[in-house]
Design a protein around this motif. Structure first.
Motif, PDB file in Angstrom:
ATOM      1  N   LEU A 138      31.918  31.922  43.504  1.00  0.00           N
ATOM      2  CA  LEU A 138      32.993  32.551  42.793  1.00  0.00           C
ATOM      3  C   LEU A 138      34.394  32.190  43.545  1.00  0.00           C
ATOM      4  O   LEU A 138      34.670  32.274  44.528  1.00  0.00           O
ATOM      5  CB  LEU A 138      32.759  34.175  42.969  1.00  0.00           C
ATOM      6  CG  LEU A 138      33.698  35.018  42.217  1.00  0.00           C
ATOM      7  CD1 LEU A 138      33.212  36.302  41.752  1.00  0.00           C
ATOM      8  CD2 LEU A 138      34.851  35.473  43.009  1.00  0.00           C
ATOM      9  N   TYR A 139      35.281  31.577  42.434  1.00  0.00           N
ATOM     10  CA  TYR A 139      36.402  31.252  42.709  1.00  0.00           C
ATOM     11  C   TYR A 139      37.394  32.052  42.184  1.00  0.00           C
ATOM     12  O   TYR A 139      37.412  32.192  40.888  1.00  0.00           O
ATOM     13  CB  TYR A 139      36.667  29.525  42.488  1.00  0.00           C
ATOM     14  CG  TYR A 139      37.904  29.230  42.980  1.00  0.00           C
ATOM     15  CD1 TYR A 139      37.987  28.541  44.347  1.00  0.00           C
ATOM     16  CD2 TYR A 139      38.995  28.907  42.261  1.00  0.00           C
ATOM     17  CE1 TYR A 139      39.035  28.139  44.704  1.00  0.00           C
ATOM     18  CE2 TYR A 139      40.270  28.281  42.602  1.00  0.00           C
ATOM     19  CZ  TYR A 139      40.330  27.956  43.863  1.00  0.00           C
ATOM     20  OH  TYR A 139      41.450  27.582  44.594  1.00  0.00           O
ATOM     21  N   TYR A 140      38.180  32.706  42.935  1.00  0.00           N
ATOM     22  CA  TYR A 140      39.336  33.845  42.425  1.00  0.00           C
ATOM     23  C   TYR A 140      40.623  33.109  41.898  1.00  0.00           C
ATOM     24  O   TYR A 140      41.183  32.565  43.067  1.00  0.00           O
ATOM     25  CB  TYR A 140      39.332  34.848  43.428  1.00  0.00           C
ATOM     26  CG  TYR A 140      39.956  36.080  42.658  1.00  0.00           C
ATOM     27  CD1 TYR A 140      39.102  37.144  42.403  1.00  0.00           C
ATOM     28  CD2 TYR A 140      41.380  36.284  42.860  1.00  0.00           C
ATOM     29  CE1 TYR A 140      39.780  38.287  41.697  1.00  0.00           C
ATOM     30  CE2 TYR A 140      42.040  37.335  42.062  1.00  0.00           C
ATOM     31  CZ  TYR A 140      41.163  38.262  41.637  1.00  0.00           C
ATOM     32  OH  TYR A 140      41.639  39.468  40.963  1.00  0.00           O
ATOM     33  N   LEU A 141      41.148  32.736  40.850  1.00  0.00           N
ATOM     34  CA  LEU A 141      42.239  32.374  40.440  1.00  0.00           C
ATOM     35  C   LEU A 141      43.159  33.353  40.157  1.00  0.00           C
ATOM     36  O   LEU A 141      43.011  34.083  39.075  1.00  0.00           O
ATOM     37  CB  LEU A 141      41.865  31.186  39.467  1.00  0.00           C
ATOM     38  CG  LEU A 141      42.915  30.143  39.050  1.00  0.00           C
ATOM     39  CD1 LEU A 141      43.465  29.509  40.297  1.00  0.00           C
ATOM     40  CD2 LEU A 141      42.652  29.270  37.917  1.00  0.00           C
ATOM     41  N   MET A 142      44.189  33.517  40.661  1.00  0.00           N
ATOM     42  CA  MET A 142      45.232  34.472  40.531  1.00  0.00           C
ATOM     43  C   MET A 142      46.563  34.156  40.226  1.00  0.00           C
ATOM     44  O   MET A 142      47.206  33.031  40.660  1.00  0.00           O
ATOM     45  CB  MET A 142      45.363  35.505  41.786  1.00  0.00           C
ATOM     46  CG  MET A 142      46.099  36.688  41.726  1.00  0.00           C
ATOM     47  SD  MET A 142      46.110  37.814  42.964  1.00  0.00           S
ATOM     48  CE  MET A 142      47.312  39.150  42.535  1.00  0.00           C
ATOM     49  N   ASP A 143      47.106  34.838  39.292  1.00  0.00           N
ATOM     50  CA  ASP A 143      48.563  34.826  38.814  1.00  0.00           C
ATOM     51  C   ASP A 143      49.485  35.405  39.772  1.00  0.00           C
ATOM     52  O   ASP A 143      49.293  36.771  40.003  1.00  0.00           O
ATOM     53  CB  ASP A 143      48.819  35.271  37.322  1.00  0.00           C
ATOM     54  CG  ASP A 143      50.010  35.250  36.954  1.00  0.00           C
ATOM     55  OD1 ASP A 143      51.279  34.830  37.429  1.00  0.00           O
ATOM     56  OD2 ASP A 143      50.323  35.891  35.925  1.00  0.00           O
ATOM     57  N   LEU A 144      50.231  34.618  40.298  1.00  0.00           N
ATOM     58  CA  LEU A 144      51.146  35.154  41.581  1.00  0.00           C
ATOM     59  C   LEU A 144      52.561  35.136  40.838  1.00  0.00           C
ATOM     60  O   LEU A 144      53.603  35.349  41.758  1.00  0.00           O
ATOM     61  CB  LEU A 144      51.372  34.235  42.732  1.00  0.00           C
ATOM     62  CG  LEU A 144      50.027  34.287  43.609  1.00  0.00           C
ATOM     63  CD1 LEU A 144      50.231  33.699  44.797  1.00  0.00           C
ATOM     64  CD2 LEU A 144      49.752  35.863  43.843  1.00  0.00           C
ATOM     65  N   SER A 145      52.922  35.408  39.543  1.00  0.00           N
ATOM     66  CA  SER A 145      54.145  35.596  38.906  1.00  0.00           C
ATOM     67  C   SER A 145      54.649  37.180  39.366  1.00  0.00           C
ATOM     68  O   SER A 145      53.675  37.941  39.836  1.00  0.00           O
ATOM     69  CB  SER A 145      54.048  35.609  37.586  1.00  0.00           C
ATOM     70  OG  SER A 145      53.247  36.310  37.001  1.00  0.00           O
ATOM     71  N   TYR A 146      55.942  37.492  39.220  1.00  0.00           N
ATOM     72  CA  TYR A 146      56.483  38.657  39.774  1.00  0.00           C
ATOM     73  C   TYR A 146      55.819  39.704  39.186  1.00  0.00           C
ATOM     74  O   TYR A 146      55.593  40.909  40.035  1.00  0.00           O
ATOM     75  CB  TYR A 146      57.798  38.937  39.477  1.00  0.00           C
ATOM     76  CG  TYR A 146      58.488  39.840  40.108  1.00  0.00           C
ATOM     77  CD1 TYR A 146      58.850  39.788  41.560  1.00  0.00           C
ATOM     78  CD2 TYR A 146      59.137  41.125  39.730  1.00  0.00           C
ATOM     79  CE1 TYR A 146      59.380  40.575  42.283  1.00  0.00           C
ATOM     80  CE2 TYR A 146      59.468  41.837  40.243  1.00  0.00           C
ATOM     81  CZ  TYR A 146      59.624  42.018  41.746  1.00  0.00           C
ATOM     82  OH  TYR A 146      60.499  43.241  42.458  1.00  0.00           O
ATOM     83  N   SER A 147      55.201  39.955  38.258  1.00  0.00           N
ATOM     84  CA  SER A 147      54.718  40.927  37.464  1.00  0.00           C
ATOM     85  C   SER A 147      53.359  41.259  38.337  1.00  0.00           C
ATOM     86  O   SER A 147      52.750  42.319  37.799  1.00  0.00           O
ATOM     87  CB  SER A 147      54.351  40.837  36.003  1.00  0.00           C
ATOM     88  OG  SER A 147      53.830  39.534  35.717  1.00  0.00           O
TER      89      SER A 147
END
Length: 771
Positions: A138-147
């Motif tokens: 399982l590879y967790y790919l996360m959005d790190l934009s400010y919201s």
């Protein structure tokens, strides 16, 4: 022995002529001059390599025919070349856990070899079973934009929870982490120095500079390391609501060595609260080169060429994920669910789940999504099919079955340790240029079924002989029963020397057309005709006879020079008419005596119908036939009252009282009364009428009475309408006279009507001087 062989040859020719219509049908076996052409043409074709099988003067194309026809023609079964499709299982490990550490078999067989004959379908069975405890990456790919600020704080603490949730379904699980923001060029992120160093809104917040994609942690089973590396991440920011998630997914799927993907079940969890950029959007920032689908991560795991290559398209992304056998889980917030559901329809084996605003439900979300993905089993081929190869899938899913899927097979609601099967039907329409490979796999599962494909397009007759004595003492090479003559020689046995104009005798004088009328070939100055022709110059068309029901000579005769020669008991131009009369007989009578037999079918006389002319369309019923006699004999009335004794010789008994027996006839007599009588026949056929009597009124009288009543009501209605109109007319005339009288008596001042207003306004000017 010779006569027997000739009988067999003639029988074969008869079959070829009788079935001449099939030679025009591309879906049947047609004659061909060589063995390899024969077996390639149609799967029903076989080749006889037996020496001297074809009679002298006939073409070797007669060696190509269905097996049953060749055997009837005298060809020994051992001399018939009829190769069939074959399959051989090369590797078939049993499903389940082999006992070795992390060794699971969920797909069987693993390798098979198929030998296909063009046009013949072959099938094999594929078995699949979800094995409990199969490994998961399982590879967790996360959005790190400010919201996503509050989401990051929760993700930093979920490493142990994620591993625990996945270990409930498997004993071997690894997790990794990566993050993304967007391309590092305007207008996606601000490139001003102050915003580049500190892209967050609040001055006192700790933020990192914007980046496209960064691989943070390779797949590991260490939950502490996951939490430690993720806790070091900081939020970032960009300018628009759409993110560069497609760039991140592409790099995470392509860079297998960096991520550490194993050949197991692969999950990519994509979390975001925004939409996505896709192919073409990069042109706004001057990025116009199409995405090349290659890995471009540096030593720190950063995607360094996002400013050079455009975002990937949805189709490109779907292709890469499918080839890498990665299942995507799109965990997005509520407002974005609809958008990602549309995206999921275009990406095989992907699901969408709703993420809470702070990602607090992400562990349960991943567990549910994985359960949903695992319950669906999709079998398909992983690459483009070789030219001329077609596949169809039949799915056997326990209680349900589906057939004929061209893209793949699918079973829904499959649970752990449940076995499902797929029947794969494969067919080659042409010969392959060489051995081909075909790979089948279940989406989301690392195992594959490798299929080695070859086609049977050459005859292995085993009788190849150079300078064979059979070919006129060595003037040719023998292959599959046919002589291939050396240069300067011709003929079926190479018995002819080629002359200056060997074809002169194979056409009419002064004829410049094709030799043998284009329906054969010239050998040693004589025409060897095809199966559809005959005669010295092959001018006789043996396939041009009339057809019936799509068959030449209705299948009941032999076509000779355009005319049907019918078999015994058949006649007609197309031999369509049978001389047998058994189909017209019923109880020993032809067409029930009311028609005549034509082509073993009844043609009925006027008024009679059905297959044996046993039913009459306009014939009177027995009750109608004897009504007049019953009335005149019993009561002396009716149409036959004046000629009753000569027209009716039946005995009549008058039986008083009424009856309800269904055998009694109830008919209307001439005077309108109801006549009840019974018809009985004795053993000699004599008729006796038993009359019960006349009663009441008949339907005719009732109809007359009803007609009079209706007519009376109509006349009464008309009379009432006329009276009403007269009364109204009298009243209107009186009212009009009274109105005229009152008008004459009225005294109106017609000059100064108080209601009158003139349309002219007169104004007097006191200052006006007429002088």
């Amino acid at each position: 022995m010779l006569s027997t062989q000739w009988t067999g040859r003639l029988w074969l020719l008869f079959l070829l002529f009788a079935c001449g219509e099939n030679t025009q049908d591309p879906g049947s076996c047609q004659p061909h001059p060589s063995c390899h052409e024969c077996i390639q043409s149609h799967p029903s074709c076989a080749w006889c390599k037996q020496l001297n099988f074809v009679p002298a003067g006939e073409s070797d194309t007669g060696r190509c025919a269905p097996r049953v026809e060749l055997e009837r023609g005298g060809c020994l079964p051992s001399e018939i070349m009829d190769p069939r499709s074959k399959q051989h299982v090369l590797e078939d490990r049993p499903l389940g856990n082999s006992g070795q550490q992390q060794s699971f078999t969920q797909l069987a067989p693993q390798r098979i070899a198929l030998q296909l004959r063009p046009g013949e379908e072959q099938s094999f069975t594929v078995r699949f079973r979800w094995v409990e405890g199969h490994p998961v990456d399982l590879y967790y790919l996360m959005d790190l934009s400010y919201s996503m600020k509050d989401d990051l704080e929760n993700i930093k603490r979920l490493g142990s929870d994620l591993l625990s949730a996945l270990r409930n379904v498997t004993t071997s699980v690894k997790i990794g982490f990566g993050s993304f923001v967007d391309k590092t060029v305007l207008p996606y992120v601000s490139t001003a120095p102050s915003k580049w160093q500190h892209p967050c809104l609040q001055a006192n917040e700790t933020c990192q500079s914007a980046f496209s994609y960064q691989h943070v942690l390779a797949l590991t089973d260490n939950a502490s390391e996951f939490e430690s590396r993720v806790s070091q991440q900081r939020i970032s920011g960009n300018l628009d609501t759409a993110e560069g998630g497609f760039d991140a997914i592409m790099q995470a799927a392509i860079c297998k060595d960096h991520i550490g993907w194993r050949d197991v079940t692969k999950l990519l969890v994509f979390t975001s609260d925004g939409t996505f950029h896709m192919a073409g959007d990069g042109k706004l920032g001057g990025v116009y080169l199409p995405n090349d689908g290659r890995c471009h991560l540096d030593d720190n795991g950063l995607y360094m060429k996002s400013h050079l290559y455009d975002y990937p398209s949805v189709g490109h992304l779907a292709e890469v994920l499918s080839e890498s056998n990665i299942q995507a889980i799109f965990a997005v917030t509520g407002p974005r669910v609809i958008i990602y559901e549309e995206l999921s329809r275009l990406i095989p084996k992907s699901v969408v789940a709703e993420l809470k605003e702070d990602s607090s439900n992400v562990v349960q979300l991943i567990a549910d999504a994985y359960s949903s993905l695992s319950s669906t089993v999709n079998l398909e081929h992983s690459s483009d099919l070789p030219p001329g190869i077609s596949l169809a899938y039949d799915s056997h899913c326990g209680d349900s079955e589906t057939h004929g899927g061209a893209k793949g097979g699918e079973c829904l609601g499959v649970h752990v340790n449940q076995q499902v099967q797929f029947t794969v039907r494969i067919k080659a329409t042409t010969c392959l240029s060489g051995p081909q490979k075909l790979v089948l796999r279940v989406l989301g599962v690392g195992e594959e079924l490798h299929v080695d494909l070859t086609t049977v397009c050459e005859c292995q007759c085993g009788d190849t002989q150079s300078y064979a004595p059979h070919c006129s003492g060595g003037l040719g090479n023998l292959t599959c029963g046919v002589c291939r003559c050396q240069e300067g020689h011709a003929g079926r046995h190479c018995e002819c020397k080629q002359e200056l104009d060997p074809e002169a005798t194979c056409r009419d004088v002064n004829d410049t057309g094709p030799v043998c009328s284009g329906k054969g070939r010239c050998v040693c100055g004589k025409c060897q005709c095809n199966a559809q022709a005959s005669g010295p110059l092959c001018k006789c068309d043996n396939a041009g006879c009339e057809r019936h029901n799509g068959q030449l000579c209705a299948g009941n005769g032999q076509c000779r020079c355009g005319n049907c020669e019918c078999h015994l008991n058949f006649t007609g131009k197309a031999c369509q008419c049978s001389l047998d009369t058994s189909g017209c007989m019923q109880e020993g009578i032809v067409c029930s005596g009311h028609g005549h037999c034509v082509c073993n079918r009844c043609q009925c006389d006027t008024g009679w119908f059905d297959s044996h002319c046993s039913r009459c369309a306009n014939c009177p019923t027995p009750c109608e036939e004897h009504r007049d006699c019953a009335e005149c004999k019993a009561f002396g009335t009716g149409l036959l009252s004046g000629n009753c004794s000569t027209s009716c010789n039946q005995m009549v008994n008058v039986v008083p009282g009424s009856t309800t027996d269904e055998r009694w006839c109830q008919m209307a007599a001439e005077d309108g009364s109801l006549l009840i009588y019974l018809i009985e026949r004795d053993e000699r056929g004599r008729i006796t009428l038993m009359v019960n009597g006349k009663y009441g009124t008949t339907t005719k009288q009732t109809f007359t009475l009803v007609l009079y009543l209706v007519l009376g009501f109509v006349l009464l209605g008309l009379f009432l309408i006329i009276i009403y109109r007269i009364i109204v007319e009298i009243y209107d005339r009186r009212e009009f006279k009274r109105f005229e009288k009152e008008r004459k008596c009225a005294k109106w001042n017609e000059v100064n009507n108080p209601l009158f207003r003139s349309a002219i306004t007169t104004v007097m000017n006191p200052k006006y001087n007429s002088d």
